[in-house]
Enzyme design. Structure first.
Site, short mmCIF file in Angstrom:
data_model
loop_
_atom_site.label_atom_id
_atom_site.label_comp_id
_atom_site.label_asym_id
_atom_site.label_seq_id
_atom_site.Cartn_x
_atom_site.Cartn_y
_atom_site.Cartn_z
CE LYS A 198 44.28 46.36 66.98
NZ LYS A 198 42.88 45.93 66.38
N GLY A 211 48.18 50.01 57.96
CA GLY A 211 46.96 50.44 58.00
C GLY A 211 46.91 51.94 57.44
CB SER A 212 44.69 54.69 57.89
OG SER A 212 44.56 54.77 59.51
CB THR A 213 48.59 57.69 56.08
OG1 THR A 213 49.14 57.16 54.99
CG2 THR A 213 49.49 59.04 56.33
CD GLU A 214 42.61 59.46 60.58
OE1 GLU A 214 42.18 58.98 59.69
OE2 GLU A 214 41.84 59.72 61.62
N GLY A 247 49.04 55.73 61.48
CA GLY A 247 50.25 55.38 61.25
C GLY A 247 50.99 56.40 62.19
CD GLU A 264 54.40 48.21 53.83
OE1 GLU A 264 54.75 48.94 53.21
OE2 GLU A 264 55.16 47.13 54.33
CB CYS A 309 48.03 49.74 50.65
SG CYS A 309 48.89 48.07 50.65
CD GLU A 315 44.67 54.20 51.08
OE1 GLU A 315 44.62 54.51 52.31
OE2 GLU A 315 45.17 53.25 50.71
P1 NAP Z 1 43.19 51.74 60.50
O1 NAP Z 1 42.09 52.19 61.47
O2 NAP Z 1 44.49 52.14 60.10
O3 NAP Z 1 43.32 50.27 61.09
C1 NAP Z 1 44.51 49.31 61.12
C2 NAP Z 1 44.91 48.54 62.10
O4 NAP Z 1 45.13 49.82 63.25
C3 NAP Z 1 43.55 47.84 63.05
O5 NAP Z 1 44.23 46.77 63.73
C4 NAP Z 1 43.13 49.08 63.64
O6 NAP Z 1 42.49 48.52 64.83
C5 NAP Z 1 44.21 49.50 64.47
N1 NAP Z 1 44.25 50.94 65.11
C6 NAP Z 1 43.55 51.60 64.77
N2 NAP Z 1 43.48 52.94 65.46
C7 NAP Z 1 44.56 52.54 66.37
C8 NAP Z 1 45.33 53.22 67.21
N3 NAP Z 1 45.02 54.50 67.71
N4 NAP Z 1 46.44 52.77 67.60
C9 NAP Z 1 46.74 51.58 67.68
N5 NAP Z 1 46.17 50.86 66.52
C10 NAP Z 1 45.08 51.15 66.04
O7 NAP Z 1 42.36 51.24 59.26
P2 NAP Z 1 40.71 51.41 59.22
O8 NAP Z 1 39.98 52.08 60.00
O9 NAP Z 1 40.39 49.91 59.18
O10 NAP Z 1 40.54 51.70 57.72
C11 NAP Z 1 40.55 53.03 57.38
C12 NAP Z 1 41.38 53.55 56.07
O11 NAP Z 1 42.55 53.16 56.22
C13 NAP Z 1 40.80 52.73 54.90
O12 NAP Z 1 39.84 53.23 54.33
C14 NAP Z 1 42.14 52.90 54.02
O13 NAP Z 1 42.17 54.09 53.39
C15 NAP Z 1 43.11 52.91 54.90
N6 NAP Z 1 43.74 51.48 54.94
C16 NAP Z 1 45.07 51.06 54.63
C17 NAP Z 1 45.51 49.83 54.59
C18 NAP Z 1 46.68 49.46 53.85
O14 NAP Z 1 47.09 48.28 53.75
N7 NAP Z 1 47.54 50.28 53.75
C19 NAP Z 1 44.76 48.73 55.20
C20 NAP Z 1 43.39 48.98 55.70
C21 NAP Z 1 43.04 50.37 55.63
P3 NAP Z 1 40.66 48.34 64.61
O15 NAP Z 1 40.66 47.36 63.62
O16 NAP Z 1 40.15 47.70 65.96
O17 NAP Z 1 40.27 49.60 64.28
#
Ligand code: NAP
Ligand code: MG
Length: 500
Positions: free
Chosen positions: A197, A250-253, A255, A272, A306, A403
């Site tokens: 996804k 993605g985000s720790t939240e 995760g 990650e 990240c 972050e």
């Molecule tokens: P995110 O919500 O953690 O998104 C990462 C992935 O997870 C996306 O494919 C997202 O889908 C999916 N996702 C979101 N909620 C989910 C759930 N409840 N269950 C399963 N999958 C889910 O990150 P973001 O909202 O795009 O960005 C927010 C913050 O995350 C950033 O500001 C940054 O601090 C951090 N981030 C970290 C990394 C990294 O490489 N470590 C990468 C991106 C962001 P959708 O795209 O459809 O929401």
């Protein structure tokens, strides 16, 4: 900092036609609409305009994709293939990526915003490189023979490493194609089947990758790609009872949510996650590399890494010089659309990220930090933000602790290594860290003491398909890349044989 003008850029003809029609999802080797018939828009971050439409997968589509992946895992050509045949397919995919480099780079820049130069020089080539590296592993997944002490040598034992099964993979938007490769490469090398996804902000390059995978000859159902939203498609994948393993970046939240969702069937989990990486410059560092290195550490990819070196620690005797140098580098960056060849800092990925980063800038200033450069939203209708260096930062400030995921660095002076190490480690994260010094003993001492999955000495953001990558503490679970990545996708089986 300068702003570049709107580009006059003629897109590759394949990109134009790819964007013209709504993109479908890849399930069981077919390009299909979503069960609900819904689609969603993806935007061009340089303009805020709609770029294309994509089928919106949710629970029902994830379910079909998992069924297709299960079928492909258990029967048909994939489980019958020899390791070297799998390796060849992965290698072919790498060839096709290179063959379509121009097109993929444009697609990545249009959807994510990053400067085309980086899409061309970093994202697409390192994606191909990763697949080639993993193609080599396909024929090298070995078990062990195990010397047993039990029952006087009556038994012989060996271990096998088998593919874990059907894998769910959820990726972010900061390096869309590369993150897809980090996930697909090792899973395919060991013989898993998968459902990917992509992030809702950047689904396009993963869908094009799916087309290339079909062209390479991957059997139907081995690679399934379901674009959609995290709360629906992502959550359904993480919770699915017939998924054996979930890999998330993605985000720790989120995760943490993945970990909870995975508990239903105790699927294996690798994560990650985020970071707030310390970048430490000592007074004996070679400043002509440390200063631009520290600027790149935070401004590369608009700070949406990240590993971003977002907490800059500088020895007090060189603080002004280094901070002014990084500020000067920020002022020189030309902010603009990624397709403009003069641009070296593109827009952020989305309005949401722009609001987030601007929110942090406001909070930093309100809390008493000072922007020596930047500090504002950028000009134009795209999601631009000025590269920013904050000083007068206190450890309790949100900008120092959380972050930001944007081109914003906090700079803090320190007096000695004993002081800076605890400060550097004083974070819930542990993804990466860097040390700049000419003193080899100090470099190794710091590399030992830093609680981070990667430590760079006199460099930053060096990656290689062969070197493990992942986080300590709340930056994640498991290691991607290198041989370690194979562990994420294999189960170990022990076989005892009675020799009597
Ligand atoms: P995110 O919500 O953690 O998104 C990462 C992935 O997870 C996306 O494919 C997202 O889908 C999916 N996702 C979101 N909620 C989910 C759930 N409840 N269950 C399963 N999958 C889910 O990150 P973001 O909202 O795009 O960005 C927010 C913050 O995350 C950033 O500001 C940054 O601090 C951090 N981030 C970290 C990394 C990294 O490489 N470590 C990468 C991106 C962001 P959708 O795209 O459809 O929401
Ligand atoms: Mg987009």
């Amino acid at each position: 900092m300068a702003t570049t003008t709107a580009p006059t850029f003629t897109l590759h003809k394949n990109v134009t036609s790819f964007l013209k029609t709504p993109r479908k999802m890849l399930i069981g080797g077919e390009w299909v609409d979503s069960v609900s018939g819904k689609t969603f828009e993806t935007f061009n971050p340089a303009t805020g305009e709609v770029l294309g439409r994509v089928a919106e997968g949710d629970r029902a589509d994830i379910d079909q994709a998992v069924k297709a992946a299960r079928k492909a895992f258990e029967s048909g050509p994939w489980p019958e293939m020899s390791p070297s045949q799998r390796g060849r397919l992965i290698w072919k995919l790498a060839d096709l990526l290179e063959h379509n480099l121009d097109e993929l780079a444009e697609l990545e820049t249009l959807d994510n915003g990053k400067p085309l130069f980086f899409s061309r020089m970093v994202d697409v080539p390192s994606t191909a490189d990763l697949f080639r590296y993993m193609a080599g592993w396909a024929s090298k997944i070995e078990g062990n023979t195990i010397p047993l002490s039990a029952r006087g040598g009556q038994y012989f034992a060996y271990s096998l490493r088998e593919p874990i099964g059907v894998v769910g993979q959820i990726i972010p938007w900061n390096f869309p194609l590369m993150m897809a490769a980090w996930k697909l490469g090792p899973a395919l090398a060991v013989g898993c089947t998968l459902v990917l996804k992509p992030a809702e902000q950047t689904p396009l390059s993963a869908l094009r990758l799916g087309e290339l995978a079909i062209e390479a000859g991957f059997p139907p159902g081995v690679i399934n790609i379901v674009p959609g939203f995290g709360e629906t498609a992502g959550a359904a994948l993480a919770a699915h009872p017939d998924v054996d393993k979930i890999a998330f970046t993605g985000s720790t939240e989120v995760g943490k949510l993945i970990l909870q969702a995975a508990s239903g069937n105790l699927k294996k989990v690798s994560l990650e996650l985020g970071g707030k990486s310390p970048n430490i410059v000592f007074q004996d560092a070679e400043l002509k590399t440390a200063i631009p290195g520290s600027a790149n550490a935070i401004f590369f990819n608009q700070g949406q890494c990240c590993t971003a070196g977002s907490r800059l620690f500088v020895h007090k005797t060189i603080f002004d010089e280094v901070v002014e140098g990084v500020g000067k580098a920020a002022r020189k960056l030309r902010v603009g659309p990624g397709l403009d060849p003069n641009t070296n800092l593109g827009p952020l990925v989305s309005q949401e990220q722009l609001d987030r980063v601007c929110g942090y800038l406001e909070s930093g200033i309100k809390d008493g930090a000072k922007a020596i450069v930047g500090g504002q939203k950028g000009a134009g209708s795209g999601y631009f933000v000025e590269p920013t260096v904050l000083v007068d930062v206190k450890p309790e400030m949100k900008v120092y602790r959380e972050e930001i995921f944007g081109p914003v660095v906090t700079a803090v002076p320190f007096s000695d290594p004993e002081e800076v190490l605890p400060s550097a480690n004083s974070t819930v994260y542990g993804l990466a860290a860097a040390v700049w010094t000419r003193d080899i003993s100090k470099a190794h001492r710091l590399a030992n003491g830093l609680r981070a999955g990667t430590v760079w000495v006199n460099c930053y953001d060096v990656f290689d398909a062969a070197a493990p990558f992942g986080g300590f503490k709340m930056s994640g679970i498991g290691r991607e890349l290198g041989e370690y990545a194979l562990e994420l996708y294999t189960e170990v089986k022990t076989v005892y044989v009675n020799l009597g």
